[in-house]
Design a protein around this motif. Structure first.
Motif, short mmCIF file in Angstrom:
data_model
loop_
_atom_site.label_atom_id
_atom_site.label_comp_id
_atom_site.label_asym_id
_atom_site.label_seq_id
_atom_site.Cartn_x
_atom_site.Cartn_y
_atom_site.Cartn_z
N ASP A 330 5.06 10.78 -5.49
CA ASP A 330 5.23 11.58 -6.52
C ASP A 330 6.39 12.27 -6.44
N ALA A 331 6.63 13.34 -7.34
CA ALA A 331 7.84 14.01 -7.47
C ALA A 331 8.17 14.89 -6.12
N TYR A 332 7.21 15.26 -5.15
CA TYR A 332 7.47 15.85 -4.01
C TYR A 332 7.48 15.20 -3.11
N GLY A 333 7.63 13.82 -3.18
CA GLY A 333 7.76 12.99 -2.10
C GLY A 333 6.44 12.35 -1.34
N ALA A 334 5.43 12.82 -1.44
CA ALA A 334 4.12 12.58 -1.08
C ALA A 334 3.72 11.06 -1.38
N GLU A 335 3.41 10.22 -0.44
CA GLU A 335 3.20 8.87 -0.73
C GLU A 335 1.80 8.37 -0.29
N THR A 336 1.45 7.12 -1.02
CA THR A 336 0.34 6.41 -0.80
C THR A 336 0.50 5.04 -0.59
N LEU A 337 0.13 4.38 0.40
CA LEU A 337 0.54 2.89 0.75
C LEU A 337 -0.65 1.98 0.19
N ALA A 338 -0.47 1.09 -0.54
CA ALA A 338 -1.43 -0.01 -0.99
C ALA A 338 -0.93 -1.25 -0.44
N ARG A 339 -1.88 -2.24 -0.31
CA ARG A 339 -1.61 -3.70 0.21
C ARG A 339 -2.36 -4.44 -0.66
N THR A 340 -1.94 -5.77 -0.80
CA THR A 340 -2.56 -7.14 -1.19
C THR A 340 -2.43 -8.12 -0.39
N PRO A 341 -3.21 -8.86 -0.11
CA PRO A 341 -2.98 -10.28 0.50
C PRO A 341 -2.00 -11.24 -0.32
N LEU A 342 -0.81 -11.90 0.46
CA LEU A 342 -0.27 -12.62 -0.10
C LEU A 342 0.13 -13.98 0.73
N VAL A 343 -0.17 -15.12 0.33
CA VAL A 343 0.15 -16.31 1.39
C VAL A 343 1.42 -16.82 0.76
N VAL A 344 2.35 -17.11 1.73
CA VAL A 344 3.52 -17.62 1.28
C VAL A 344 3.73 -19.11 2.23
N SER A 345 3.73 -20.08 1.56
CA SER A 345 3.71 -21.31 2.41
C SER A 345 5.30 -21.36 2.81
N PRO A 346 5.60 -22.27 3.82
CA PRO A 346 6.85 -22.60 4.55
C PRO A 346 7.79 -23.08 3.21
N PRO A 347 9.00 -22.62 3.19
CA PRO A 347 9.89 -23.03 2.08
C PRO A 347 10.37 -24.55 2.26
#
Length: 497
Positions: A330-347
């Motif tokens: 937010d404008a004062y720098g307070a933060e919330t961290l959210a995650r979501t699973p992600l599967v990345v196969s080898p290149p």
């Protein structure tokens, strides 16, 4: 001729006026005049600095409106006229009043701008006889965050006594004792709060018996309204002072969504969307910083600098399951961290030409001003193809690792130094330098210079968060290992010559 155009709509909102008043509620002797100082108040929507000195200039458009009321039974009663000769339009109010309790109100305004006024009130008790005078330094923010990573953002209250009282103490005539107490305000009622200010391990760094009170990160609760009171004994009569403090609440109510949730490194174009986030009206606008973690609690890899849009499209290099992340601030720098699973196969397997082309795209990104994109490409290349890329150096006059360091230096130099950009630069250098066996002398020197520059920027610009520190330490460790390996090899060659 052929042409195209585009339009974008911008919603620019003004931040609230910052009314910063030193002093706080206090008990004083009616025998002496006193000051109420609001000189540090400012409009955050304008930047007024002296061209030569760099000092903040006074904003002549700000208006300071002072008011005075008598207080009876804890309630501000009728308005009073200020004593003759009192200036009631300046940044500092200087006055002397007879014994009694008074409410002094200040309204900060900026007419014809559409910015809402800011108002605050402090209470002063004037008593008969001598009494030390406590003055609180003005709070630096309207709201404070309950957690922080840089010491400059910590919650701390600083006080001082008047010069006469300090002179008596210096002469040995008196010995003052300090005691802090904490309260919380709920629905306008001040209640005792079970916060152990004497606990210097988990709550404060100062304890409760010093002139200043400094808290540890996480000791206070977000969205709470605190009142901290200081009593000073040892003088003719006890002195009293108090200050109210609003703690900020981090953004809430949203989530992070990835499309698709399964893809291939360096091939799949992932799109991350941070949707449904909200906050208090005066904490807006929100900003979004996207990142990646290989597992929960792992080193946070910055994917892009903090931005206003809640959407990011990108490719990834990590050939394993992990979590896409978003830091909502937010404008004062307070933060919330959210995650979501992600599967990345080898290149896929890339040819030397393909990898060199990715390097050239990173160089082009720097020229186009997209330093964040350039650093992200470098990090992907180094993570996924470090050794393969080095094997392609046989026909190149500049080793690929040295070339990546040069691009990294250009990307950092072309961007404004922020906490997020430094975190991303540190992560990029950590990826490039992760294999000590690939570092020649020039790479070690260049890497050391860039690491030192990052550390210096952090030192003068609010410090570094833990992710940046971890990446810097890891990268420096790789350089040191490479230095030791080279020194050992030289010594071996000299011994066996």
């Amino acid at each position: 001729s052929v042409f195209s155009d585009a339009q974008v709509a911008l919603d620019v909102r003004a931040q609230p006026l910052q009314l910063l008043m030193s002093g706080g509620d206090r008990r004083l002797s009616a025998a002496e005049p006193f000051d109420v100082d609001a000189s540090r108040s400012y409009d955050p929507n304008v930047c007024l600095f002296h061209a030569q000195t760099g000092k903040l200039l006074e904003d002549a458009a700000l208006l300071f409106g002072w008011g005075l009321r008598a207080v009876a039974n804890g309630v501000a009663a009728e308005a009073l006229a200020f004593p003759a000769g009192t200036t009631t339009t300046g940044r500092v109010l200087q006055l002397q009043l007879p014994p009694g309790t008074y409410a002094i109100t200040l309204t900060l305004s900026k007419p014809s701008t559409g910015i809402a006024d800011s108002t605050t009130t402090l209470f002063v008790e004037l008593i008969v006889g001598a009494c030390p005078s406590i003055v609180f330094e003005a709070l630096t923010e309207l709201k404070f965050n309950p957690t922080w990573s840089a010491s400059t953002a910590r919650v701390a209250l600083q006080t001082s006594l008047d010069a006469a009282s300090l002179a008596l103490q210096a002469a040995g005539a008196v010995s003052y004792a300090y005691e802090w107490k904490a309260y919380v305000r709920v629905a306008g009622v001040t209640l005792p709060f079970g916060l152990d200010l004497a606990d210097t391990g988990a709550v404060t760094t100062t304890g409760l018996s010093k002139p200043n009170l400094a808290f540890r990160s996480g000791a206070l609760t977000g969205d709470a309204f605190y009142r901290f009171e200081l009593t000073v004994t040892g003088g003719p009569q006890p002195a009293f002072g108090a200050v109210d403090m609003q703690l900020n609440r981090a953004p809430w109510g949203g989530g992070l969504f990835a499309s698709p949730a399964l893809g291939i490194a360096l091939v799949t174009a992932f799109e991350l969307r941070a949707l449904g986030w909200t906050d208090d009206a005066d904490d807006l606008p929100l900003r979004y910083g996207f990142g990646f973690e290989r597992f929960t609690g792992a080193v946070y890899i910055t994917l892009a600098d903090v931005q206003a849009l809640p959407v990011l499209g990108m490719t990834l290099a990590e050939g394993a399951s992990g979590f896409a992340c978003v830091r909502v601030l937010d404008a004062y720098g307070a933060e919330t961290l959210a995650r979501t699973p992600l599967v990345v196969s080898p290149p896929p397997v890339l040819s030397c030409d393909d990898m060199v082309q990715l390097l050239e795209e990173a160089e082009l990104a720097v020229l186009l001003g997209a330093s964040s994109s350039a650093k992200r490409r470098l990090q992907m290349l180094a993570d996924s193809f470090g050794r393969q890329l080095a094997a392609c150096d046989t026909n190149s006059s500049l080793p690929s690792l040295n070339r990546m360091l040069a691009i990294s230096a250009s990307a950092s130099a072309s961007a404004v130094s922020t906490e997020t950009s430094r975190r991303q630069s540190a992560g990029t250098l950590d990826a490039i330098l992760q294999d000590p066996d690939l570092q020649n002398g020039a790479a070690q020197a260049d890497g050391s210079v860039q690491l030192a520059a990052l550390a210096q920027e952090a030192a003068v610009d609010g410090g570094a968060d833990q992710a940046t520190v971890d990446a810097l330490v890891s990268a420096l460790g790789s350089v040191l290992v490479a230095n030791v390996s080279r020194a050992t090899a030289v010594q071996y060659d000299a011994t066996n010559a």
